[in-house]
Write an enzyme that holds these catalytic residues in place. Structure first.
Site, PDB file in Angstrom:
ATOM      1  CD1 TRP A 130      30.670  39.705  42.397  1.00  0.00           C
ATOM      2  CD2 TRP A 130      32.745  39.875  43.222  1.00  0.00           C
ATOM      3  NE1 TRP A 130      31.103  38.444  42.710  1.00  0.00           N
ATOM      4  CE2 TRP A 130      32.369  38.520  43.221  1.00  0.00           C
ATOM      5  CE3 TRP A 130      34.010  40.227  43.696  1.00  0.00           C
ATOM      6  CZ2 TRP A 130      33.216  37.511  43.677  1.00  0.00           C
ATOM      7  CZ3 TRP A 130      34.838  39.229  44.148  1.00  0.00           C
ATOM      8  CH2 TRP A 130      34.440  37.893  44.137  1.00  0.00           C
ATOM      9  CG  ASP A 211      38.437  42.782  40.915  1.00  0.00           C
ATOM     10  OD1 ASP A 211      39.141  41.913  40.372  1.00  0.00           O
ATOM     11  OD2 ASP A 211      37.371  42.516  41.520  1.00  0.00           O
ATOM     12  CB  ALA A 213      37.672  39.244  37.510  1.00  0.00           C
ATOM     13  CE  LYS A 246      34.791  35.028  37.087  1.00  0.00           C
ATOM     14  NZ  LYS A 246      33.548  34.743  37.736  1.00  0.00           N
TER      15      LYS A 246
END
Ligand code: LMR
Length: 396
Positions: A130, A211, A213, A246
């Site tokens: 990302w 991570d 998300a 999200k």
């Protein structure tokens, strides 16, 4: 003081939002920033969020400060959501969560913690990763390197090359792993591959920084956390950054958490005190509203069920779009590109397009995506899939 500062280019992801809004074309498609969109192109407030928000507003008696760790109930419930309530990291008291301003805040807290640890580790991120990982992590002073991850032609993980690199890293270095729905590629590790990665991390005494998300938007709320669960059950120390942007649709409320796992509960208590100090000296304390909503949902069985149904619906819509786009790309591009889209998971896929081809898509067809060929699969409506596939076919 500021005369030496030159204007910077727009952020490669967030800049697309403004460019898309400013485009007067009647027919346009926004595949840029990673937000979920429904069939009408809207990013709705989830039902469970709306109900929890009303309950929070009705019950709230004060807006006094909470403290640098944020909302205690949220901090207790988030590890259960990510790891499951019976996970050994939780039952042993070795893991603690600290509410953060979004997933970015969690990543930055973790990076700052690594910096103050005194070990000066290098952090290794996937190639590609990302776009914002790079400034977030290196901005905290960490050295950053990349490990091989993605084979663009086949759209799959270069697992042997990844493992080979991890096997050369010095003890104490940190490895950033995408828990699920890899951003930007959509190419995830299988459970078997997670197991192998966890073993290498343990043997080489590397510290994972997971991570996560997009929990729930790949294969399901439980399945998407499998990698993080395996890692936290295998290694003595880990960091896990979580975002509620999200899967709860709470983007602008900025709510996430950093979880820290250490070798003992007393070490975790000490480490958490450093995290609170970092929070206090960076932003004092996180905003409460989003965390209060998440805590309300996760502590109420009916709201939780409704939220899980809504997450399932978002995921299923993205899976249908994947299948439709894959079938259309098989006609307009190639069977290989179709297969890539079909097997990837989550909000993103990276399709093999040059930056110049991406520019043409934007200028001629009003289709917006980042210049690395990343598309947000939720950004297209079913009716526009053929238009999108034709346009991609004309530049691929
Ligand atoms: C994305 O990758 O598009 C999202 O995570 C939004 C962002 O902040 O970059």
């Amino acid at each position: 003081m500021f005369q030496n500062l030159q204007a910077l280019p727009e952020d490669p992801i967030l800049g697309l939002m403004a460019a898309f809004r400013a485009d007067p074309a009647a027919v346009k498609i926004d595949l840029g920033v990673g937000v979920y969109k429904d069939q009408q192109g809207k990013t709705p407030v989830l039902r469970a969020v709306r109900a929890a928000e009303q309950a929070v507003l009705a019950d709230q008696q004060t807006k006094t400060y909470l403290g640098p760790a944020g909302n205690d109930q949220f901090n207790a419930l988030m590890p259960e959501l990510v790891l499951g309530s019976k996970h050994p990291a939780l039952t042993s008291g070795r893991l603690r969560a600290l509410q953060s301003p979004g997933g970015c805040g969690a990543l930055r807290l973790g990076a700052d913690l690594l910096t103050v640890s005194g070990f000066n580790p290098t952090i290794h991120v996937s190639d590609p990763t990302w776009a914002n990982h790079v400034p977030l992590l290196s901005g905290a002073g960490l050295k950053l390197e990349r490990y091989p991850y993605f084979e663009a032609r086949t759209g799959t993980v270069r697992f042997d090359a990844m493992l080979e690199r991890l096997n050369t890293l010095p003890a104490g270095d940190v490895v950033l792993l995408h828990g699920c729905c890899h951003n930007p590629t959509g190419a995830d590790l299988s459970v078997e591959q997670w197991r192998k990665v966890a073993d290498v991390l343990l043997q080489r005494r590397l510290v994972p920084f997971v991570d996560i998300a997009y929990q729930g938007l790949g294969e399901g709320i439980e399945a998407d956390a499998e990698g993080a669960r395996l890692i936290a059950a295998t290694v003595p120390e880990a960091l896990i950054a979580v975002s509620c942007s999200k899967n709860f649709g709470l983007y602008r409320e900025r709510v996430g958490a950093l979880m820290v796992l250490t070798e003992s509960s007393s070490q975790t208590t000490a480490t958490a005190s450093h995290l609170r100090k970092i929070a206090r000296s960076s932003y004092s304390m996180p905003p409460d509203h989003g965390a209060a909503i998440v805590a309300r949902i996760l502590s109420d069985a009916a709201l939780s069920d409704d939220w899980r149904n809504e997450v399932d619906a978002m995921r299923n819509r993205m899976l249908s779009l994947r299948r439709a786009l894959s079938a259309a790309l098989a006609r307009t591009c190639s069977a290989e590109m179709a297969a890539v889209i079909e097997k990837q998971r989550g909000m993103f896929s990276t399709i093999p397009l040059t930056p110049e081809a991406v520019d043409i898509l934007r200028e001629r067809h009003h289709i917006y995506m980042t210049r690395d060929g990343r598309i947000n699969i939720a950004g297209v409506s079913m009716e526009m899939v053929d238009y999108l596939a034709e346009a991609i076919g004309s530049v691929a």
